[in-house]
Enzyme design. Structure first.
Site, PDB file in Angstrom:
ATOM      1  N   GLU A  41      16.074 -43.470   8.637  1.00 32.63           N
ATOM      2  CA  GLU A  41      15.775 -44.499   9.637  1.00 32.63           C
ATOM      3  C   GLU A  41      17.001 -45.382   9.882  1.00 32.63           C
ATOM      4  OE1 GLU A  41      12.204 -47.795  10.348  1.00 32.63           O
ATOM      5  OE2 GLU A  41      12.761 -47.226   8.312  1.00 32.63           O
ATOM      6  N   LYS A 106       8.208 -47.265  16.805  1.00 40.03           N
ATOM      7  CA  LYS A 106       7.488 -47.669  15.599  1.00 40.03           C
ATOM      8  C   LYS A 106       6.378 -48.666  15.929  1.00 40.03           C
ATOM      9  CE  LYS A 106       8.656 -49.027  10.819  1.00 40.03           C
ATOM     10  NZ  LYS A 106       9.792 -49.425   9.959  1.00 40.03           N
ATOM     11  N   CYS A 140       8.737 -44.707   8.001  1.00 36.60           N
ATOM     12  CA  CYS A 140       8.851 -45.484   6.769  1.00 36.60           C
ATOM     13  C   CYS A 140       7.563 -46.218   6.393  1.00 36.60           C
ATOM     14  CB  CYS A 140      10.024 -46.452   6.925  1.00 36.60           C
ATOM     15  SG  CYS A 140      10.672 -47.084   5.352  1.00 36.60           S
TER      16      CYS A 140
END
Length: 260
Positions: A41, A106, A140
Site C-alpha cells: 500500500e 479505500k 490493509c
C-alpha cells in the site's frame, strides 16, 4: 496463474528511491507469463499526508513506467494517492500493459493514524477479470471488515488482493484475519505487505505477506524482511471447494447482499 508479491522497504516521501527499488524488482520478472504483481500500500510515497496532492500528480507517471516494464501477460496491483474533484483517495489501480482496467478507492480509513483526516472515503467495490480469473481489491485495515469481503465475493471474485502496510507487532491479527476471510468466502486472499516502513520518526517493521487458498492453506512462507514471494493459484480450486462445502451459497440464500 502466478502471483508475485514484492515485500520491500518503503521510505516515507522518497518517491525516487521507492520507484527505483520496486521498478527494478519488477523488471527482474518482466518476462514472466500469466502473472499478477502485487505491491504494498502507498509504496511510492508512504503515508506522507501533508503532500498527498503533490504525490498524486505523479501517479499516472508511475503507472506509465510500470506499463513500460511489464508484458501483455501481466497484471499489476498498485496503490497511489488519487485526486478527483478536490478529493484525495487511497486508490488501488489494476494495471495491464495497455490500460488501467479497474480502480478501488479505500472505504475504511485507519483513523488511529489520522488517515481519515487526509483521505476521502470510497463507496464501492471493484472486481476485474484477468485471463479468466476474477480479482477483487481491498486495503490493509479493511481485513477487519468481513462485510467488504462478502460483498466482493458476491460480485464474483475468485481472489481478493490486499496491498498493506501492517506492523509486525500485530502480525497475529494480520495472519488470522486474512486466513479467516479466505476460508469464510472460499477464495484466495493475497496480502502484500512492505518489509519496513521508514519514517522520519521511526522505522516500523512489517513483513509477513500472506497468500491463503480457499481451504485456508498459506501458499507463501510468511516471513519478515525483504522478499519476493511467489505462489500459484487456480480458480478451479475455488469452484471445487464451494461445491464440496456450499457455505457461501447457503449464506447468500439467507442474507441479503447489497451495496449501500
Amino acid at each position: 496463474m502466478r502471483i508475485i508479491s514484492f515485500q520491500l522497504p518503503v521510505v516515507l516521501s522518497d518517491l525516487d528511491g521507492n520507484r527505483k527499488r520496486f521498478l527494478k524488482a519488477m523488471a527482474e520478472h518482466a518476462d514472466d507469463k500469466d502473472v499478477i504483481f502485487m505491491l504494498p500500500e502507498m509504496w511510492g510515497c508512504g503515508f506522507d499526508y501533508k503532500n498527498l496532492q503533490n504525490f498524486a500528480e505523479h501517479t499516472y507517471e508511475l503507472i506509465s513506467e510500470i506499463q513500460s516494464i511489464i508484458n501483455s501477460d501481466t497484471l499489476v496491483i498498485t496503490t497511489h494517492p488519487e485526486t478527483n474533484q478536490n478529493k484525495v483517495f487511497n486508490t488501488v489501480y489494476a494495471v495491464t500493459k495497455t490500460a488501467v482496467i479497474g480502480k478501488y478507492r479505500k472505504n475504511f480509513l485507519f483513523s488511529p493514524t489520522g488517515e481519515d483526516n487526509y483521505f476521502d472515503k470510497g463507496d464501492d467495490i471493484c472486481v476485474v477479470d484477468f485471463k479468466g480469473v476474477r480479482v477483487g481489491f481491498l486495503l490493509c485495515y479493511e481485513i477487519r471488515f468481513p462485510e467488504m469481503f462478502r460483498l466482493t465475493a458476491s460480485a464474483g471474485a475468485d481472489v481478493v488482493a490486499i496491498p498493506a502496510v501492517w506492523p509486525e507487532a500485530k502480525k497475529d491479527h494480520w495472519q488470522t484475519l486474512t486466513k479467516a476471510r479466505a476460508v469464510e468466502n472460499q477464495m484466495y486472499v493475497i496480502g502484500c505487505n512492505c518489509s519496513v516502513m521508514h519514517t522520519k520518526k521511526k522505522d516500523m517493521d512489517c513483513g509477513y505477506s500472506v497468500a491463503y487458498d480457499p481451504w485456508g492453506s498459506n501458499l507463501y512462507e510468511s516471513v519478515s524482511g525483504e522478499h519476493v514471494l511467489t505462489c500459484e493459484i487456480n480458480r478451479e480450486n475455488v469452484n471445487d471447494i464451494r461445491q464440496k462445502i456450499p457455505s457461501l451459497s447457503d449464506a447468500m440464500k439467507v442474507f441479503e447482499i447489497k451495496r449501500r
